[in-house]
Structures are given as structure tokens and as C-alpha cells.
Design a protein around this motif. Structure first.
Motif, PDB file in Angstrom:
ATOM      1  N   SER A  50       0.777  -1.331  -0.117  1.00 46.98           N
ATOM      2  CA  SER A  50       0.013   0.158   0.027  1.00 46.98           C
ATOM      3  C   SER A  50       1.093   1.171  -0.092  1.00 46.98           C
ATOM      4  CB  SER A  50      -0.969   0.083   1.311  1.00 46.98           C
ATOM      5  OG  SER A  50      -1.935  -0.983   1.324  1.00 46.98           O
ATOM      6  N   VAL A  51       0.848   2.068  -1.030  1.00 45.55           N
ATOM      7  CA  VAL A  51       1.631   3.158  -1.163  1.00 45.55           C
ATOM      8  C   VAL A  51       0.505   4.524  -1.187  1.00 45.55           C
ATOM      9  CG1 VAL A  51       3.069   4.535  -2.540  1.00 45.55           C
ATOM     10  CG2 VAL A  51       3.404   2.167  -2.480  1.00 45.55           C
ATOM     11  N   PHE A  52       0.954   5.482  -0.512  1.00 41.92           N
ATOM     12  CA  PHE A  52      -0.039   6.800  -0.277  1.00 41.92           C
ATOM     13  C   PHE A  52       1.026   7.946  -0.975  1.00 41.92           C
ATOM     14  CE2 PHE A  52      -1.054   4.124   3.190  1.00 41.92           C
ATOM     15  CZ  PHE A  52      -2.478   4.038   3.102  1.00 41.92           C
ATOM     16  N   VAL A  53       0.297   8.463  -1.945  1.00 39.19           N
ATOM     17  CA  VAL A  53       0.828   9.457  -2.768  1.00 39.19           C
ATOM     18  C   VAL A  53       0.307  11.118  -2.123  1.00 39.19           C
ATOM     19  CG1 VAL A  53       1.306  10.570  -4.877  1.00 39.19           C
ATOM     20  CG2 VAL A  53       1.620   8.043  -4.592  1.00 39.19           C
ATOM     21  N   VAL A  54       0.930  11.761  -1.840  1.00 36.22           N
ATOM     22  CA  VAL A  54       0.310  13.070  -1.221  1.00 36.22           C
ATOM     23  C   VAL A  54       0.880  14.224  -2.227  1.00 36.22           C
ATOM     24  CG1 VAL A  54       0.420  12.489   1.160  1.00 36.22           C
ATOM     25  CG2 VAL A  54       2.401  13.549   0.411  1.00 36.22           C
ATOM     26  N   ASP A  55      -0.045  15.153  -2.295  1.00 42.12           N
ATOM     27  CA  ASP A  55       0.003  16.223  -3.178  1.00 42.12           C
ATOM     28  C   ASP A  55      -0.572  17.427  -2.570  1.00 42.12           C
ATOM     29  OD1 ASP A  55       0.002  18.159  -5.074  1.00 42.12           O
ATOM     30  OD2 ASP A  55      -1.403  17.078  -6.446  1.00 42.12           O
ATOM     31  N   PHE A  56       0.631  18.353  -2.006  1.00 43.32           N
ATOM     32  CA  PHE A  56       0.131  19.260  -1.090  1.00 43.32           C
ATOM     33  C   PHE A  56      -0.262  20.638  -1.932  1.00 43.32           C
ATOM     34  CE2 PHE A  56       3.242  16.913   1.409  1.00 43.32           C
ATOM     35  CZ  PHE A  56       2.515  16.759   2.711  1.00 43.32           C
ATOM     36  N   VAL A  57       0.201  20.678  -3.264  1.00 43.73           N
ATOM     37  CA  VAL A  57      -0.258  21.716  -4.302  1.00 43.73           C
ATOM     38  C   VAL A  57      -1.879  21.546  -4.475  1.00 43.73           C
ATOM     39  CG1 VAL A  57      -0.124  22.848  -6.321  1.00 43.73           C
ATOM     40  CG2 VAL A  57       1.535  22.198  -5.249  1.00 43.73           C
ATOM     41  N   ASN A  58      -2.486  20.531  -4.699  1.00 41.08           N
ATOM     42  CA  ASN A  58      -3.720  20.423  -4.927  1.00 41.08           C
ATOM     43  C   ASN A  58      -4.541  19.769  -3.541  1.00 41.08           C
ATOM     44  OD1 ASN A  58      -3.912  21.006  -7.568  1.00 41.08           O
ATOM     45  ND2 ASN A  58      -2.851  19.109  -7.995  1.00 41.08           N
ATOM     46  N   ARG A  59      -3.764  19.506  -2.571  1.00 44.65           N
ATOM     47  CA  ARG A  59      -4.248  19.275  -1.255  1.00 44.65           C
ATOM     48  C   ARG A  59      -4.996  17.882  -1.127  1.00 44.65           C
ATOM     49  NH1 ARG A  59      -6.206  24.598   1.806  1.00 44.65           N
ATOM     50  NH2 ARG A  59      -4.363  25.839   1.547  1.00 44.65           N
ATOM     51  N   THR A  60      -4.368  16.886  -1.848  1.00 48.33           N
ATOM     52  CA  THR A  60      -5.080  15.734  -2.145  1.00 48.33           C
ATOM     53  C   THR A  60      -3.842  14.460  -1.590  1.00 48.33           C
ATOM     54  OG1 THR A  60      -4.203  15.373  -4.508  1.00 48.33           O
ATOM     55  CG2 THR A  60      -6.437  16.305  -3.839  1.00 48.33           C
ATOM     56  N   ALA A  61      -4.776  13.149  -1.401  1.00 44.35           N
ATOM     57  CA  ALA A  61      -4.169  11.972  -0.829  1.00 44.35           C
ATOM     58  C   ALA A  61      -4.677  10.877  -1.737  1.00 44.35           C
ATOM     59  CB  ALA A  61      -3.996  12.082   0.588  1.00 44.35           C
ATOM     60  N   LYS A  62      -3.815  10.200  -2.253  1.00 46.74           N
ATOM     61  CA  LYS A  62      -4.288   9.081  -3.097  1.00 46.74           C
ATOM     62  C   LYS A  62      -3.365   7.631  -2.530  1.00 46.74           C
ATOM     63  CE  LYS A  62      -4.441  11.433  -7.351  1.00 46.74           C
ATOM     64  NZ  LYS A  62      -4.035  11.681  -8.805  1.00 46.74           N
ATOM     65  N   LYS A  63      -4.349   6.588  -2.622  1.00 49.29           N
ATOM     66  CA  LYS A  63      -3.812   5.424  -1.998  1.00 49.29           C
ATOM     67  C   LYS A  63      -3.687   4.447  -3.088  1.00 49.29           C
ATOM     68  CE  LYS A  63      -4.819   1.319   1.027  1.00 49.29           C
ATOM     69  NZ  LYS A  63      -5.950   0.750   2.034  1.00 49.29           N
ATOM     70  N   TYR A  64      -2.646   3.853  -3.525  1.00 52.13           N
ATOM     71  CA  TYR A  64      -2.324   2.757  -4.315  1.00 52.13           C
ATOM     72  C   TYR A  64      -1.830   1.486  -3.754  1.00 52.13           C
ATOM     73  CZ  TYR A  64      -2.200   6.614  -7.803  1.00 52.13           C
ATOM     74  OH  TYR A  64      -2.449   7.729  -8.639  1.00 52.13           O
ATOM     75  N   ILE A  65      -2.595   0.380  -4.715  1.00 53.54           N
ATOM     76  CA  ILE A  65      -2.091  -0.940  -4.274  1.00 53.54           C
ATOM     77  C   ILE A  65      -1.196  -1.172  -5.333  1.00 53.54           C
ATOM     78  CG2 ILE A  65      -2.950  -3.270  -3.941  1.00 53.54           C
ATOM     79  CD1 ILE A  65      -4.116  -1.622  -1.534  1.00 53.54           C
ATOM     80  N   VAL A  66       0.216  -1.705  -4.954  1.00 58.69           N
ATOM     81  CA  VAL A  66       1.430  -2.131  -5.996  1.00 58.69           C
ATOM     82  C   VAL A  66       0.878  -3.481  -6.052  1.00 58.69           C
ATOM     83  CG1 VAL A  66       3.387  -1.949  -6.907  1.00 58.69           C
ATOM     84  CG2 VAL A  66       2.424  -0.021  -5.498  1.00 58.69           C
ATOM     85  N   LYS A  67       0.827  -4.150  -7.448  1.00 58.04           N
ATOM     86  CA  LYS A  67       0.890  -5.513  -7.658  1.00 58.04           C
ATOM     87  C   LYS A  67       2.257  -5.967  -7.889  1.00 58.04           C
ATOM     88  CE  LYS A  67      -3.655  -6.051  -7.383  1.00 58.04           C
ATOM     89  NZ  LYS A  67      -4.399  -6.774  -6.415  1.00 58.04           N
ATOM     90  N   GLU A  68       2.577  -7.411  -7.805  1.00 58.34           N
ATOM     91  CA  GLU A  68       3.888  -7.881  -7.945  1.00 58.34           C
ATOM     92  C   GLU A  68       4.250  -7.740  -9.465  1.00 58.34           C
ATOM     93  OE1 GLU A  68       3.429 -12.194  -7.270  1.00 58.34           O
ATOM     94  OE2 GLU A  68       2.924 -11.859  -5.323  1.00 58.34           O
ATOM     95  N   GLU A  69       3.429  -7.414 -10.456  1.00 52.09           N
ATOM     96  CA  GLU A  69       3.691  -6.988 -11.787  1.00 52.09           C
ATOM     97  C   GLU A  69       3.916  -5.501 -11.723  1.00 52.09           C
ATOM     98  OE1 GLU A  69       0.115  -7.828 -11.381  1.00 52.09           O
ATOM     99  OE2 GLU A  69       0.922  -9.776 -11.331  1.00 52.09           O
ATOM    100  N   GLY A  70       4.084  -4.817 -10.823  1.00 48.38           N
ATOM    101  CA  GLY A  70       4.531  -3.261 -10.814  1.00 48.38           C
ATOM    102  C   GLY A  70       3.539  -2.638 -11.062  1.00 48.38           C
ATOM    103  N   ASN A  71       2.130  -3.061 -11.406  1.00 45.75           N
ATOM    104  CA  ASN A  71       1.000  -1.981 -11.359  1.00 45.75           C
ATOM    105  C   ASN A  71       0.336  -1.466 -10.363  1.00 45.75           C
ATOM    106  OD1 ASN A  71       1.328  -2.826 -14.300  1.00 45.75           O
ATOM    107  ND2 ASN A  71       0.034  -4.599 -14.107  1.00 45.75           N
ATOM    108  N   ALA A  72       0.201  -0.090 -10.522  1.00 44.52           N
ATOM    109  CA  ALA A  72      -0.012   0.558  -9.322  1.00 44.52           C
ATOM    110  C   ALA A  72      -1.658   0.796  -9.707  1.00 44.52           C
ATOM    111  CB  ALA A  72       0.504   1.828  -8.722  1.00 44.52           C
ATOM    112  N   LEU A  73      -2.812   0.303  -8.658  1.00 45.42           N
ATOM    113  CA  LEU A  73      -4.274   0.470  -8.840  1.00 45.42           C
ATOM    114  C   LEU A  73      -4.595   1.416  -7.712  1.00 45.42           C
ATOM    115  CD1 LEU A  73      -5.151  -3.205  -9.490  1.00 45.42           C
ATOM    116  CD2 LEU A  73      -4.779  -1.527 -11.131  1.00 45.42           C
ATOM    117  N   LEU A  74      -5.381   2.649  -8.295  1.00 50.22           N
ATOM    118  CA  LEU A  74      -6.133   3.544  -7.345  1.00 50.22           C
ATOM    119  C   LEU A  74      -7.114   2.742  -6.578  1.00 50.22           C
ATOM    120  CD1 LEU A  74      -5.900   6.542  -6.483  1.00 50.22           C
ATOM    121  CD2 LEU A  74      -7.421   6.897  -8.058  1.00 50.22           C
ATOM    122  N   THR A  75      -6.926   2.948  -5.263  1.00 56.73           N
ATOM    123  CA  THR A  75      -7.858   2.344  -4.374  1.00 56.73           C
ATOM    124  C   THR A  75      -8.506   3.328  -3.204  1.00 56.73           C
ATOM    125  OG1 THR A  75      -6.342   1.506  -2.732  1.00 56.73           O
ATOM    126  CG2 THR A  75      -6.936   0.116  -4.641  1.00 56.73           C
TER     127      THR A  75
END
Length: 101
Positions: A50-75
Motif C-alpha cells: 500500500s503506497v500513499f501519494v500526497v499532493d500538497f499543491v492540490n491538497r489531495t492524498a491517493k492510495k495505491y495498491i502495487v501488484k507484483e507485476e508493478g501495476n499500481a491501482l488506485l483504491t
């Protein structure tokens, strides 16, 4: 004397639980004012479950699930996860909101 011991016990328990909850979010990437593709690439670089990507300019946070193949899916992010991220970056005086997939 009993009050002092009780306060000390409550204080130490609070410190243990607050640091443990912040330690649960260790996969954080900062990607300010970036596109969704750039934030997905930032999540792929960390290679965590589980990877969290934060954006302070747009004031958002996104959570990605990274699969073994290297594909990050937004959840979807839970309210508790969002609160812990906001607590971790409290010194910035910015309140982040989660992005829905």
C-alpha cells in the motif's frame, strides 16, 4: 501518588499507540501538482503493498495498491488512514482530502 501513576500510565499508553499508528504508514511518496500518471509512477517506485501519494499543491492524498507485476491501482482510502496522513504532516498546516477511484 495514585493519580500520578495513573496519569503516567495513560500518557505512556497514548504515546505508544500514537507512534504505532504513524509507523503503519511508511510508504509515502510526495508528488506535488502532478498528473495521475505521474502519481502512479511515484507509487510504482516505492514497491510497497500500500503506497500513499500526497499532493500538497492540490491538497489531495491517493492510495495505491502495487501488484507484483508493478501495476499500481488506485483504491479507496479509509478515514483512519487519511487522518494519520494529516497528523503526520500537521506541521504544514494543510488538510489533505482523499481522492476516490
Amino acid at each position: 501518588m495514585k493519580k500520578i501513576i495513573a496519569y503516567a500510565a495513560l500518557f505512556s499508553a497514548g504515546m505508544v499507540f500514537s507512534t504505532a499508528s504513524l509507523a503503519g504508514i511508511n510508504m509515502l511518496a510526495e508528488c506535488n501538482d502532478c498528473s495521475s500518471l505521474a502519481s502512479q509512477r511515484a507509487a510504482n517506485k516505492l514497491q510497497g503493498k500500500s503506497v500513499f501519494v500526497v499532493d500538497f499543491v492540490n491538497r489531495t492524498a491517493k492510495k495505491y495498491i502495487v501488484k507484483e507485476e508493478g501495476n499500481a491501482l488506485l483504491t479507496s482510502m479509509t478515514l483512519g488512514e487519511l487522518n494519520r496522513i494529516n497528523q503526520q504532516f500537521d506541521y504544514r498546516k494543510v488538510h489533505l482530502r482523499s481522492v476516490k477511484p
